[in-house]
Design an enzyme around this catalytic site. Structure first.
Site, mmCIF file in Angstrom:
data_model
loop_
_atom_site.group_PDB
_atom_site.id
_atom_site.type_symbol
_atom_site.label_atom_id
_atom_site.label_comp_id
_atom_site.label_asym_id
_atom_site.label_seq_id
_atom_site.Cartn_x
_atom_site.Cartn_y
_atom_site.Cartn_z
ATOM 1 C CE LYS A 13 30.560 -19.400 -0.638
ATOM 2 N NZ LYS A 13 30.246 -18.857 0.707
ATOM 3 N NE ARG A 87 36.742 -17.801 1.372
ATOM 4 C CZ ARG A 87 36.117 -18.969 1.473
ATOM 5 N NH1 ARG A 87 36.225 -19.862 0.522
ATOM 6 N NH2 ARG A 87 35.341 -19.233 2.507
ATOM 7 N NE ARG A 126 27.903 -24.566 7.577
ATOM 8 C CZ ARG A 126 28.526 -23.811 6.672
ATOM 9 N NH1 ARG A 126 27.939 -23.539 5.529
ATOM 10 N NH2 ARG A 126 29.722 -23.330 6.919
ATOM 11 N NE ARG A 160 32.935 -25.505 7.490
ATOM 12 C CZ ARG A 160 32.967 -24.708 6.428
ATOM 13 N NH1 ARG A 160 32.225 -25.002 5.368
ATOM 14 N NH2 ARG A 160 33.713 -23.631 6.416
ATOM 15 N NE ARG A 171 33.982 -19.541 8.088
ATOM 16 C CZ ARG A 171 32.990 -20.370 8.427
ATOM 17 N NH1 ARG A 171 32.691 -20.572 9.693
ATOM 18 N NH2 ARG A 171 32.310 -20.996 7.513
HETATM 19 P P1 AMP Z 1 34.661 -22.680 2.968
HETATM 20 O O1 AMP Z 1 34.325 -24.116 3.096
HETATM 21 O O2 AMP Z 1 34.582 -22.181 1.566
HETATM 22 O O3 AMP Z 1 33.875 -21.815 3.938
HETATM 23 O O4 AMP Z 1 36.198 -22.531 3.394
HETATM 24 C C1 AMP Z 1 36.637 -22.882 4.689
HETATM 25 C C2 AMP Z 1 38.000 -22.236 4.957
HETATM 26 O O5 AMP Z 1 38.967 -22.702 4.003
HETATM 27 C C3 AMP Z 1 38.040 -20.720 4.825
HETATM 28 O O6 AMP Z 1 37.602 -20.051 5.994
HETATM 29 C C4 AMP Z 1 39.522 -20.489 4.534
HETATM 30 O O7 AMP Z 1 40.304 -20.632 5.700
HETATM 31 C C5 AMP Z 1 39.853 -21.658 3.609
HETATM 32 N N1 AMP Z 1 39.582 -21.338 2.183
HETATM 33 C C6 AMP Z 1 38.688 -21.941 1.361
HETATM 34 N N2 AMP Z 1 38.718 -21.403 0.128
HETATM 35 C C7 AMP Z 1 39.654 -20.426 0.162
HETATM 36 C C8 AMP Z 1 40.137 -19.486 -0.789
HETATM 37 N N3 AMP Z 1 39.653 -19.448 -2.045
HETATM 38 N N4 AMP Z 1 41.112 -18.632 -0.396
HETATM 39 C C9 AMP Z 1 41.636 -18.657 0.850
HETATM 40 N N5 AMP Z 1 41.193 -19.500 1.814
HETATM 41 C C10 AMP Z 1 40.219 -20.390 1.480
#
Ligand code: AMP
Length: 214
Positions: A13, A87, A126, A160, A171
């Site tokens: 994404k 989400r 990654r 990360r 996740r």
């Molecule tokens: P991402 O970079 O989108 O993979 O997000 C990394 C982490 O941030 C996720 O595993 C969640 O802990 C938190 N996070 C990001 N976006 C959301 C969301 N829309 N709702 C809840 N937690 C989020």
């Protein structure tokens, strides 16, 4: 056009959102990036979400809805890419309300489909440029031989904290339990565009363009 990119962690994404930004002048709104930024700058919010992010769980709906609300009011543009948001069904309903309040509409929800084995391989390989956030992958898109980011020239790369197998498992479970129901929600709204996220970056880009009708 405002769009959502939806898909499991590692579906690509972020990579595709950056391409859409560069090529179409759209604006990426990634709640994951916003939360990581809050952590880097050491804000109260950043401290509050650190443990849950590292474990792979979801932070509360009110926090991410608040972040998106703030951006929709402060960033100009008609061409937002919601990346990693919404989400949950609660977040999806909140986004509907926020868009309405800001006189904006959703044009499409692109679902990036990738199978679980590919996700584990992608995520554990990654890394990102610490300066500009460009995404690299040891297998499919290695860091250039001179050790410098091809976008900004910096030479500091990070993995990360949540890109490890244990947190990835959490996740993925969170995705299937809480986020996957949104696929039905947006199908019902007539907005869902499934694309095959398994191919090369350029192929996926082409599929997304075709699904957006441009
Ligand atoms: P991402 O970079 O989108 O993979 O997000 C990394 C982490 O941030 C996720 O595993 C969640 O802990 C938190 N996070 C990001 N976006 C959301 C969301 N829309 N709702 C809840 N937690 C989020």
């Amino acid at each position: 056009m405002n769009i959502i990119l939806i898909g499991p962690p590692g579906a690509g994404k972020g990579t595709q959102a950056r391409i859409l930004e560069e090529e179409r002048g759209m604006v990426q709104l990634s709640t994951g990036d916003m939360l990581r930024e809050a952590r880097t700058s050491g804000t109260e919010l950043g401290k509050k979400v650190a443990d849950i992010m590292d474990s792979g769980g979801l932070v509360t709906d009110d926090i991410v809805v608040g972040l998106i609300d703030e951006k929709l009011q402060s960033v100009n543009g008609d061409g937002f890419i919601f990346d990693g948001f919404p989400r949950t069904l609660t977040q999806a309903a909140a986004l509907d309300d926020l868009l309405k309040a800001n006189k904006k509409e959703l044009g499409a929800v692109v679902e990036m489909q990738v199978d679980d084995d590919a996700l584990v391989a992608r995520i554990t390989a990654r890394s990102t440029c610490a300066n500009c956030g460009e995404v690299y992958n040891d297998i499919t898109r290695p860091i250039p031989d001179d050790g410098r980011c091809s976008t900004c020239g910096a030479s500091d790369f990070r993995r990360r904290a949540d890109d490890n197998e244990e947190s990835l498992r959490t996740r993925l479970m969170e995705y299937y339990k809480k986020t996957a129901p949104l696929i039905g929600y947006y199908f019902h709204a007539g907005l869902l565009k499934p694309v095959n996220g398994l191919g090369e970056i350029d192929d996926v880009k082409g599929e997304i363009a075709a699904s957006l009708g441009a």
